[in-house]
Design a protein around this motif. Structure first.
Motif, short mmCIF file in Angstrom:
data_model
loop_
_atom_site.label_atom_id
_atom_site.label_comp_id
_atom_site.label_asym_id
_atom_site.label_seq_id
_atom_site.Cartn_x
_atom_site.Cartn_y
_atom_site.Cartn_z
N GLN A 20 0.61 -1.28 -0.02
CA GLN A 20 0.09 0.03 0.43
C GLN A 20 0.96 1.49 0.19
O GLN A 20 0.81 2.47 -0.78
CB GLN A 20 -1.26 -0.15 1.23
CG GLN A 20 -2.10 -1.05 1.32
CD GLN A 20 -3.01 -0.91 2.46
OE1 GLN A 20 -2.90 -0.93 3.51
NE2 GLN A 20 -4.24 -2.04 2.40
N GLY A 21 1.86 0.89 0.39
CA GLY A 21 2.46 2.84 0.92
C GLY A 21 3.65 2.42 -0.34
O GLY A 21 3.36 3.76 -0.95
N LEU A 22 3.95 1.90 -1.06
CA LEU A 22 4.20 1.95 -2.34
C LEU A 22 3.80 1.97 -3.41
O LEU A 22 4.43 3.10 -4.37
CB LEU A 22 5.12 0.53 -2.89
CG LEU A 22 5.46 0.15 -4.39
CD1 LEU A 22 7.19 0.83 -4.62
CD2 LEU A 22 6.04 -1.44 -4.24
N GLY A 23 2.43 1.71 -3.75
CA GLY A 23 1.12 1.86 -4.05
C GLY A 23 1.31 3.30 -4.77
O GLY A 23 1.08 4.58 -5.15
N ASN A 24 1.03 4.07 -2.73
CA ASN A 24 0.95 5.22 -2.31
C ASN A 24 2.35 6.58 -3.12
O ASN A 24 2.46 7.96 -3.59
CB ASN A 24 0.32 5.48 -1.18
CG ASN A 24 -0.85 5.25 -0.77
OD1 ASN A 24 -1.49 5.38 -1.65
ND2 ASN A 24 -0.94 5.29 0.33
N THR A 25 3.62 5.24 -2.88
CA THR A 25 4.67 6.86 -3.18
C THR A 25 4.94 6.30 -4.74
O THR A 25 4.76 7.82 -5.08
CB THR A 25 5.70 5.54 -2.75
OG1 THR A 25 5.50 5.32 -1.52
CG2 THR A 25 7.07 5.90 -2.67
N ILE A 26 4.56 5.82 -5.26
CA ILE A 26 3.95 5.65 -6.88
C ILE A 26 3.18 6.84 -7.54
O ILE A 26 3.64 7.14 -8.40
CB ILE A 26 4.31 3.86 -7.70
CG1 ILE A 26 5.21 3.22 -7.34
CG2 ILE A 26 3.87 4.95 -8.51
CD1 ILE A 26 5.04 1.67 -7.91
N LEU A 27 1.97 6.87 -6.70
CA LEU A 27 0.61 7.82 -7.16
C LEU A 27 1.49 9.17 -6.81
O LEU A 27 1.56 9.73 -8.05
CB LEU A 27 -0.61 6.84 -6.93
CG LEU A 27 -1.70 8.16 -6.60
CD1 LEU A 27 -1.92 8.25 -7.95
CD2 LEU A 27 -2.56 7.90 -5.20
N ILE A 28 1.87 9.52 -5.66
CA ILE A 28 2.24 11.18 -5.19
C ILE A 28 3.42 11.38 -6.60
O ILE A 28 3.37 11.86 -6.68
CB ILE A 28 3.02 10.28 -4.07
CG1 ILE A 28 1.79 10.30 -3.10
CG2 ILE A 28 3.31 12.17 -3.96
CD1 ILE A 28 2.13 10.68 -1.46
#
Length: 221
Positions: A20-28
């Motif tokens: 989830q953190g990786l997904g948010n990192t890439i999204l941002i």
């Protein structure tokens, strides 16, 4: 070591936090770079326009956004600017990162445009092209190739700087690792895991943009 990794990350499905953190990192990072690219193009053109007012406005934007630490900007946007609107934290992070990236992209694109030999402009005008046609058909295509290495670095920096999004409780990858550390009392496994993922992302992006740069060089030849 494997047992420690299993107990810390796999057990209790804590790896989901990392994902989830990786997904948010890439999204941002991706959304911020998109915003930053658009803003960078606009303000770079303002800087090279020759219009004093436009140049002044662009200089204020780049000076302010580049002169204030990103973490400070992030908290100003969240706790002051957008506080009355109650926007989602991740949206505030995207806007803050996008505006900050735009300031750096402005200077990257400006340097690329001004780095093109002036003889190219003269050649365009001699062919009967007006100023705008010369800019978009001759100058910008060459500037893109010159900007690509620095633009790549900006994307990589964005990926790494998403770690400060935790200042406003956005669960990026660093925040996910910190949550696992707090729940397991094991610091090095989640931190090393996050560090390795960041390294894979940055090295992968460097390779991808490197291949793109080589293709552009071949097309130029």
């Amino acid at each position: 070591m494997f047992e420690s990794f299993y107990n810390t990350i796999i057990a209790g499905q804590r790896y989901i936090l990392i994902l989830q953190g990786l997904g948010n990192t890439i999204l941002i990072a991706v959304c911020a770079l998109f915003i930053g690219t658009i803003l960078g193009c606009i303000f770079a053109l303002m800087k090279v326009s020759g219009n004093k007012i436009l140049e002044f406005l662009a200089n204020i934007y780049t000076t302010v956004l580049r002169g204030i630490p990103l973490a400070t900007q992030l908290m100003i946007f969240y706790f002051v600017v957008f506080a009355p609107l109650h926007l989602p934290k991740i949206l505030v992070a995207i806007i803050a990162y996008g505006l900050n990236s735009g300031a750096y992209c402005t200077e990257i694109f400006r340097a690329g445009i001004q780095g093109v030999d002036k003889g190219q402009s003269e050649a365009g005008r001699s062919l009967g092209l007006n100023k705008n046609q010369t800019l978009f058909k001759i100058i910008l295509p060459q500037a893109v190739k010159a900007c690509l290495p620095t633009y790549t670095s900006e994307f990589i920096v964005l990926i790494k700087e998403t770690s400060v999004a935790s200042f406003i409780a956005v669960m990026d990858m660093t925040k996910a690792g910190d949550m696992i550390r707090n729940s397991t009392y094991n610091a090095w496994i989640p931190l090393i895991t996050c560090a390795i993922i960041y390294l894979i992302l940055t090295v992968g992006l460097t390779k991808i943009f490197g291949l793109l740069e080589k293709k552009l060089q071949k097309s130029e030849r």
